[in-house]
Write an enzyme that holds these catalytic residues in place. Structure first.
Site, PDB file in Angstrom:
ATOM      1  N   HIS A   1       0.778  -1.488  -0.144  1.00  0.00           N
ATOM      2  CA  HIS A   1      -0.023   0.358   0.271  1.00  0.00           C
ATOM      3  C   HIS A   1       0.893   1.467   0.189  1.00  0.00           C
ATOM      4  O   HIS A   1       0.471   2.181  -0.337  1.00  0.00           O
ATOM      5  CB  HIS A   1      -1.169  -0.331   1.911  1.00  0.00           C
ATOM      6  CG  HIS A   1      -2.082  -0.672   1.345  1.00  0.00           C
ATOM      7  ND1 HIS A   1      -3.009  -0.905   0.383  1.00  0.00           N
ATOM      8  CD2 HIS A   1      -2.121  -2.082   2.185  1.00  0.00           C
ATOM      9  CE1 HIS A   1      -3.437  -2.415   0.640  1.00  0.00           C
ATOM     10  NE2 HIS A   1      -3.288  -2.854   2.261  1.00  0.00           N
TER      11      HIS A   1
ATOM     12  N   HIS B   1       5.690   7.443   7.161  1.00  0.00           N
ATOM     13  CA  HIS B   1       5.776   6.149   5.251  1.00  0.00           C
ATOM     14  C   HIS B   1       4.743   7.076   4.840  1.00  0.00           C
ATOM     15  O   HIS B   1       4.562   8.801   5.016  1.00  0.00           O
ATOM     16  CB  HIS B   1       4.213   4.905   5.839  1.00  0.00           C
ATOM     17  CG  HIS B   1       2.463   5.902   6.964  1.00  0.00           C
ATOM     18  ND1 HIS B   1       2.624   5.649   8.078  1.00  0.00           N
ATOM     19  CD2 HIS B   1       1.518   6.827   5.615  1.00  0.00           C
ATOM     20  CE1 HIS B   1       1.445   6.631   7.940  1.00  0.00           C
ATOM     21  NE2 HIS B   1       0.888   6.929   6.940  1.00  0.00           N
TER      22      HIS B   1
ATOM     23  N   HIS C   1       2.566   9.445   1.053  1.00  0.00           N
ATOM     24  CA  HIS C   1       1.891   8.884   0.332  1.00  0.00           C
ATOM     25  C   HIS C   1       1.988  10.542  -0.838  1.00  0.00           C
ATOM     26  O   HIS C   1       2.374  10.856  -0.405  1.00  0.00           O
ATOM     27  CB  HIS C   1       0.602   9.535   0.835  1.00  0.00           C
ATOM     28  CG  HIS C   1       0.156   8.779   2.271  1.00  0.00           C
ATOM     29  ND1 HIS C   1      -1.119   7.852   2.149  1.00  0.00           N
ATOM     30  CD2 HIS C   1       0.291   8.761   3.614  1.00  0.00           C
ATOM     31  CE1 HIS C   1      -1.422   7.313   3.243  1.00  0.00           C
ATOM     32  NE2 HIS C   1      -0.820   8.143   3.816  1.00  0.00           N
TER      33      HIS C   1
ATOM     34  N   HIS D   1       4.351  11.177   6.654  1.00  0.00           N
ATOM     35  CA  HIS D   1       3.220  11.413   8.267  1.00  0.00           C
ATOM     36  C   HIS D   1       4.813  10.115   8.950  1.00  0.00           C
ATOM     37  O   HIS D   1       5.062   9.372   8.664  1.00  0.00           O
ATOM     38  CB  HIS D   1       2.178  10.277   8.272  1.00  0.00           C
ATOM     39  CG  HIS D   1       1.084  10.683   7.238  1.00  0.00           C
ATOM     40  ND1 HIS D   1      -0.059  10.169   6.755  1.00  0.00           N
ATOM     41  CD2 HIS D   1       0.877  12.117   6.904  1.00  0.00           C
ATOM     42  CE1 HIS D   1      -0.937  10.904   6.495  1.00  0.00           C
ATOM     43  NE2 HIS D   1      -0.276  12.095   6.381  1.00  0.00           N
TER      44      HIS D   1
ATOM     45  N   THR E   1      -5.538   7.252   7.977  1.00  0.00           N
ATOM     46  CA  THR E   1      -5.840   8.151   6.875  1.00  0.00           C
ATOM     47  C   THR E   1      -6.616   5.731   5.864  1.00  0.00           C
ATOM     48  O   THR E   1      -6.492   6.111   4.714  1.00  0.00           O
ATOM     49  CB  THR E   1      -5.256   8.488   6.173  1.00  0.00           C
ATOM     50  OG1 THR E   1      -3.610   7.902   5.681  1.00  0.00           O
ATOM     51  CG2 THR E   1      -5.518   9.984   7.137  1.00  0.00           C
ATOM     52  N   THR E   2      -6.147   5.143   6.789  1.00  0.00           N
ATOM     53  CA  THR E   2      -6.373   3.881   6.361  1.00  0.00           C
ATOM     54  C   THR E   2      -7.028   2.793   6.683  1.00  0.00           C
ATOM     55  O   THR E   2      -7.187   2.892   8.363  1.00  0.00           O
ATOM     56  CB  THR E   2      -5.067   2.778   5.628  1.00  0.00           C
ATOM     57  OG1 THR E   2      -4.104   3.371   6.866  1.00  0.00           O
ATOM     58  CG2 THR E   2      -4.053   3.972   4.670  1.00  0.00           C
TER      59      THR E   2
END
Length: 302
Positions: free
Chosen positions: A88, A115, A117, A140, A223-224
């Site tokens: 992901h 991580h 995005h 993040h 957010t996941t």
């Protein structure tokens, strides 16, 4: 290249055998049974809650506050960790010796994970937006209260996590401080791949200390899935610069379903009456300003 495609196809087939999973909108297709962001609430009801993240930050509507400065301890410590493609995103865990205090946080929070995005080849890809602007990438840094031993334990606390969000902008030159991460990406193209990072520190990844005073703050969620509403969010105003080539390297990875890993962001969620705060200053700077003003008045009275 042909072998790489076959490996990705195999990973995709194995993922389908394991059943339906959550995914990003860029992965949804007629041939893919994964559930995109609009259906996350079917997997995890919390994803349909009223305090979800990310959000669009409308700067004209924020509540300006004077806040004590952030204190970053251990952020300068060098570490070596495995960076992983988990299907992901790319992420790496942290030793736990870097902590944050101050800035309105009632307790000490320790950094446990980083991580990212991103978009496609340096295109829009951040999760949070500011006045509708979506940046190329967002990092993040996940912190949990120091009293907890894992994210799974911390999410049970409504204020168990403090996540720092940093936006990226394109630069004409490469950011050498990111070489450790950028150089590792070609080695983790497939889900499950991991490689040891070169020695680095969190301080190398974020803006200089004197530019961390201005940020936005609100209460939200992961957010996941499972989108747990246990996060104190801090989104910093100052951006990090990477070249287009560096940003594009992230798009050369692959999702679990075998397509290029791009647009790894959840769409912005309704604010539903929540306040967004902006750190317009800090107690130290206010105090300094008062001292200077007093000295000027005394000088004029002489």
């Amino acid at each position: 290249m042909q072998i790489l495609k076959l490996l990705v196809l195999l990973v995709s087939m194995l993922g389908m055998m394991e059943g339906t999973d959550w995914c990003y909108k860029s992965q949804v297709s007629c041939d893919n049974k994964c559930k995109g962001p609009d259906e996350w609430k079917d997997i995890a009801p919390t994803c349909g809650g009223k305090s979800q993240s990310p959000i669009n930050i409308v700067t004209k509507r924020v509540v300006t506050i004077n806040q004590t400065p952030f204190r970053f301890q251990g952020y300068q410590h060098l570490f070596q960790r495995n960076i992983t493609n988990n299907g992901h995103t790319v992420k790496f865990t942290l030793p736990g010796d870097a902590v944050i205090t101050g800035a309105g946080l009632s307790e000490t929070y320790k950094a446990v994970e980083v991580h990212f995005h991103w978009g496609k080849n340096g295109g829009p890809g951040s999760e949070h937006t500011i006045d509708g602007e979506q940046y190329p990438m967002e990092m993040h840094i996940v912190h949990i209260k120091e009293i907890y031993s894992s994210v799974e334990e911390a999410i049970k606390d409504p204020f168990g996590l403090a996540v720092l969000g940093f936006m990226y902008q394109k630069s004409h030159s490469a950011n050498k401080k990111y070489d450790s991460i950028i150089n590792a990406l070609p080695n983790i193209r497939l889900p499950g791949n991991k490689v040891l990072l070169e020695p680095m520190s969190l301080d190398m990844l974020i803006p200089p200390h004197n530019t961390r005073m201005h940020y936005f703050r609100y209460n939200g969620s992961l957010t996941t899935p499972n989108c747990d509403e246990s996060v104190i969010w801090t989104v910093f105003e100052n951006t990090i610069k990477l070249s287009k080539q560096q940003l594009s390297e992230f798009s050369n990875l692959f999702f679990e379903n075998g397509i290029a890993m791009a647009d790894t962001f959840r769409p912005v969620q309704p604010l539903t009456g929540r306040d967004i705060f902006y750190s317009g200053g800090n107690i130290a700077s206010v105090y300094t300003g008062l001292v200077v003003s007093t000295l000027i008045i005394m000088f004029l009275m002489l």
